[in-house]
Scaffold this motif. Structure first.
Motif, PDB file in Angstrom:
ATOM      1  N   ASP A 277     -10.753  26.795   3.132  1.00  0.00           N
ATOM      2  CA  ASP A 277     -10.340  27.479   1.959  1.00  0.00           C
ATOM      3  C   ASP A 277     -10.076  28.989   2.058  1.00  0.00           C
ATOM      4  N   LYS A 278     -10.617  29.679   3.035  1.00  0.00           N
ATOM      5  CA  LYS A 278     -10.334  31.228   3.279  1.00  0.00           C
ATOM      6  C   LYS A 278      -9.093  31.104   4.288  1.00  0.00           C
ATOM      7  N   ALA A 279      -9.068  30.201   5.113  1.00  0.00           N
ATOM      8  CA  ALA A 279      -7.882  30.062   5.954  1.00  0.00           C
ATOM      9  C   ALA A 279      -6.549  30.073   5.322  1.00  0.00           C
ATOM     10  N   ALA A 280      -6.687  28.936   4.071  1.00  0.00           N
ATOM     11  CA  ALA A 280      -5.528  28.576   3.213  1.00  0.00           C
ATOM     12  C   ALA A 280      -5.128  30.027   2.426  1.00  0.00           C
ATOM     13  N   GLU A 281      -6.163  30.655   1.935  1.00  0.00           N
ATOM     14  CA  GLU A 281      -5.816  32.033   1.339  1.00  0.00           C
ATOM     15  C   GLU A 281      -5.320  32.963   2.179  1.00  0.00           C
ATOM     16  N   THR A 282      -5.616  33.135   3.241  1.00  0.00           N
ATOM     17  CA  THR A 282      -5.086  34.029   4.225  1.00  0.00           C
ATOM     18  C   THR A 282      -3.700  33.873   4.599  1.00  0.00           C
ATOM     19  N   ARG A 283      -3.534  32.663   4.844  1.00  0.00           N
ATOM     20  CA  ARG A 283      -2.166  32.010   5.258  1.00  0.00           C
ATOM     21  C   ARG A 283      -1.040  32.298   3.843  1.00  0.00           C
ATOM     22  N   GLY A 284      -1.764  32.097   2.847  1.00  0.00           N
ATOM     23  CA  GLY A 284      -0.832  32.521   1.572  1.00  0.00           C
ATOM     24  C   GLY A 284      -0.039  31.432   1.048  1.00  0.00           C
ATOM     25  N   ARG A 285      -0.554  30.148   1.384  1.00  0.00           N
ATOM     26  CA  ARG A 285       0.120  29.009   0.932  1.00  0.00           C
ATOM     27  C   ARG A 285      -0.578  27.686   1.414  1.00  0.00           C
ATOM     28  N   PRO A 286      -0.375  26.448   0.456  1.00  0.00           N
ATOM     29  CA  PRO A 286      -1.358  25.314   0.730  1.00  0.00           C
ATOM     30  C   PRO A 286      -0.885  24.771   2.225  1.00  0.00           C
ATOM     31  N   LEU A 287      -2.068  24.069   2.645  1.00  0.00           N
ATOM     32  CA  LEU A 287      -2.185  23.530   4.085  1.00  0.00           C
ATOM     33  C   LEU A 287      -1.079  22.623   4.262  1.00  0.00           C
ATOM     34  N   ASP A 288      -0.753  21.608   3.371  1.00  0.00           N
ATOM     35  CA  ASP A 288       0.094  20.837   3.474  1.00  0.00           C
ATOM     36  C   ASP A 288       1.465  21.290   3.462  1.00  0.00           C
ATOM     37  N   GLU A 289       1.889  22.480   3.280  1.00  0.00           N
ATOM     38  CA  GLU A 289       3.257  23.016   3.392  1.00  0.00           C
ATOM     39  C   GLU A 289       3.481  23.271   4.994  1.00  0.00           C
ATOM     40  N   ASP A 290       4.532  22.662   5.294  1.00  0.00           N
ATOM     41  CA  ASP A 290       5.065  22.588   6.797  1.00  0.00           C
ATOM     42  C   ASP A 290       3.909  22.403   7.661  1.00  0.00           C
ATOM     43  N   ARG A 291       3.298  21.332   7.194  1.00  0.00           N
ATOM     44  CA  ARG A 291       2.446  20.685   8.139  1.00  0.00           C
ATOM     45  C   ARG A 291       2.548  20.437   9.672  1.00  0.00           C
ATOM     46  N   PHE A 292       3.526  20.164  10.097  1.00  0.00           N
ATOM     47  CA  PHE A 292       3.810  19.992  11.406  1.00  0.00           C
ATOM     48  C   PHE A 292       3.927  21.430  12.146  1.00  0.00           C
ATOM     49  N   ASP A 293       4.571  22.642  11.730  1.00  0.00           N
ATOM     50  CA  ASP A 293       4.613  23.756  12.253  1.00  0.00           C
ATOM     51  C   ASP A 293       3.249  24.424  12.184  1.00  0.00           C
ATOM     52  N   LEU A 294       2.431  23.939  10.936  1.00  0.00           N
ATOM     53  CA  LEU A 294       1.024  24.860  11.093  1.00  0.00           C
ATOM     54  C   LEU A 294       0.323  24.134  12.092  1.00  0.00           C
ATOM     55  N   GLU A 295       0.572  22.773  12.501  1.00  0.00           N
ATOM     56  CA  GLU A 295      -0.785  22.394  13.629  1.00  0.00           C
ATOM     57  C   GLU A 295       0.100  23.000  15.002  1.00  0.00           C
ATOM     58  N   LEU A 296       1.424  22.886  15.044  1.00  0.00           N
ATOM     59  CA  LEU A 296       1.747  23.253  16.287  1.00  0.00           C
ATOM     60  C   LEU A 296       1.578  24.972  16.623  1.00  0.00           C
ATOM     61  N   ALA A 297       1.356  25.827  15.467  1.00  0.00           N
ATOM     62  CA  ALA A 297       1.216  27.212  15.621  1.00  0.00           C
ATOM     63  C   ALA A 297      -0.269  27.337  15.981  1.00  0.00           C
ATOM     64  N   LEU A 298      -1.074  26.433  15.331  1.00  0.00           N
ATOM     65  CA  LEU A 298      -2.631  26.710  15.644  1.00  0.00           C
ATOM     66  C   LEU A 298      -2.810  26.068  17.107  1.00  0.00           C
ATOM     67  N   HIS A 299      -2.151  24.993  17.647  1.00  0.00           N
ATOM     68  CA  HIS A 299      -2.467  24.721  19.089  1.00  0.00           C
ATOM     69  C   HIS A 299      -1.844  25.884  19.824  1.00  0.00           C
ATOM     70  N   ALA A 300      -0.885  26.509  19.525  1.00  0.00           N
ATOM     71  CA  ALA A 300      -0.335  27.759  20.223  1.00  0.00           C
ATOM     72  C   ALA A 300      -1.167  28.751  20.494  1.00  0.00           C
ATOM     73  N   CYS A 301      -1.919  29.168  19.384  1.00  0.00           N
ATOM     74  CA  CYS A 301      -2.702  30.132  19.245  1.00  0.00           C
ATOM     75  C   CYS A 301      -3.934  29.779  20.034  1.00  0.00           C
ATOM     76  N   ARG A 302      -4.309  28.728  19.942  1.00  0.00           N
ATOM     77  CA  ARG A 302      -5.907  28.171  20.906  1.00  0.00           C
ATOM     78  C   ARG A 302      -5.500  28.404  22.148  1.00  0.00           C
ATOM     79  N   TRP A 303      -4.302  27.871  22.559  1.00  0.00           N
ATOM     80  CA  TRP A 303      -4.130  27.877  24.253  1.00  0.00           C
ATOM     81  C   TRP A 303      -3.446  29.163  24.638  1.00  0.00           C
TER      82      TRP A 303
END
Length: 425
Positions: free
Chosen positions: A392-418
């Motif tokens: 919930d905190k991540a969605a709030e910090t992001r500023g929009r729902p998690l199902d919005e631009d889901r592909f870009d969201l996951e790609l960005a998260l993987h990029a940040c991790r690695w």
């Protein structure tokens, strides 16, 4: 040499050595056979194919002939040069990779053999024990001087040939490797002969490097040792193909037996940890045949690109098949576009701080678990309520729902991790 009582006695000793050398020279063929057998039997490293053994015989015969002329005619040691056959044999051993220590031992064994036979000949010819003793001592000194001079020159020729041969072999191997990696059509047998590595099997591509870019002479040895350790972990049963790229980075291919999978991540981590704190590896996925040789290498290079961008945040092992590495490799190929993607997909969640990193990691696992709070909690070993809070905190910090631009969201998260700081805000 022992003190002689008179000039006449001294001349008699020298004549006795000359006479012994003359007699041995007359029977040189059986004498050479005897010494040759001693060398072939006494030094396993000098055995080989019939042509090599014949060259050993020629080297032995020519050294004995040269030494006996030296002893018979009292030729100045400065005028003695190694026989042509001896130099040829040294060059052949260098090309085979036989240790120069084996070559030196051959000269020492040859010296012992010829001196023993010389002692027998002197004893046969001389009735006076004092003269025989002094003659034997003089012959021994001559043999030592000969071997000391000739062996030094022969080993120098060995070392020079070894350097030439390795340089030529590495040039041929590098050229063949470049053709294979580029995807050119190459006869498999020709390529295998140049690389000294069999291509018709499964391969695991590696990139190995020193994270501090240390280029000391020991660095490549450490990397080669690490490649060997990974081959052992993989159950390869043979040494890997190891190709230095520069002073602190190398490529390697490990042959995998049968249908065996690549080594487990924890096994790779243990191997790297044991090899040295500053060493890192990138790993491609197992693949078969010449095409697989090329593809697993390309994947390892892409994984290395991810680790290079991550820099000090890179893990000990970056495997292309690990979740998210393939995606991170795409981002690493165009960092400017990658940063734009991360900023657009995550907003403030892309901040470079521990709190945002914890939220990103929880969110990435949550999405991978199909939105299961319980499954995410198990993987992260935290309570499901903690997971819900962080999501919930991540969605709030992001500023929009998690199902919005889901592909870009996951790609960005993987990029940040690695990739870490390279794509963070």
């Amino acid at each position: 040499m022992a003190t002689r009582t008179s000039a006449g006695a001294d001349d008699r000793v020298r004549r006795r050595v000359a006479d012994a050398a003359r007699a041995m020279n007359a029977a040189r063929s059986p004498l050479s056979d005897t010494v040759h057998r001693q060398l072939a039997d006494g030094i396993p490293e000098l055995r080989g194919d019939p042509a090599l053994l014949e060259l050993l015989r020629a080297s032995t015969e020519s050294n004995i002939e040269t030494f006996l002329h030296f002893a018979q005619h009292e030729i100045p040691i400065e005028d003695i040069a190694p026989p042509t056959a001896a130099l040829a044999y040294a060059r052949r051993l260098a090309q085979r990779g036989t240790s120069s220590n084996a070559l030196l031992r051959a000269y020492r064994l040859g010296q012992r053999g010829i001196v023993e036979l010389g002692f027998e000949e002197i004893d046969r010819q001389e009735d006076d024990p004092a003269v025989a003793y002094l003659a034997a001592q003089l012959l021994h000194e001559a043999a030592f001087a000969y071997v000391d001079r000739v062996a030094e020159q022969v080993v120098a020729e060995y070392e020079a040939e070894r350097e030439r041969w390795l340089a030529n072999r590495n040039t041929v191997r590098a050229a063949m490797l470049a053709r294979l990696v580029a995807g050119e059509e190459v006869a498999v047998a020709t390529a295998e002969n140049a690389l000294r590595y069999r291509l018709r099997r499964r391969h695991l591509g590696l990139v190995l490097w020193n994270a501090d870019h240390v280029t000391a002479a020991s660095t490549l040895r450490d990397l080669e040792t690490l490649a060997g350790a990974i081959a052992e972990v993989a159950g390869s049963g043979e040494p890997p193909l190891f190709i230095p790229n520069d002073g602190s980075l190398a490529w390697a291919w490990v042959a995998l037996p049968g249908d065996a999978a690549e080594p487990a991540a924890d096994e790779l981590h243990r191997a790297v940890t044991a090899a040295g704190a500053d060493l890192r590896i990138a790993v491609g996925a197992p693949a078969s045949g010449p095409a697989g040789f090329r593809e697993t290498h390309r994947q390892a290079l892409r994984a290395h690109g991810v680790a290079t961008v991550a820099d000090e945040r890179a893990q000990l092992v970056t495997a292309y098949g690990t979740e998210g590495v393939r995606a991170a490799a795409l981002v690493a190929a165009d960092l400017e576009a990658g940063r734009e993607l991360v900023a657009a997909a995550l907003g403030p969640l892309a901040a470079d701080d521990d709190g945002a990193a914890r939220l990103r990691e929880t969110l990435l696992v949550f999405l991978g678990e199909g939105g299961s709070f319980l499954g995410t909690g198990r993987r992260l070993r935290i309570h499901k309520n903690t997971v819900k809070y962080r999501v919930d905190k991540a969605a709030e910090t992001r500023g929009r729902p998690l199902d919005e631009d889901r592909f870009d969201l996951e790609l960005a998260l993987h990029a940040c991790r690695w990739l870490g700081r390279a794509v963070l805000l």
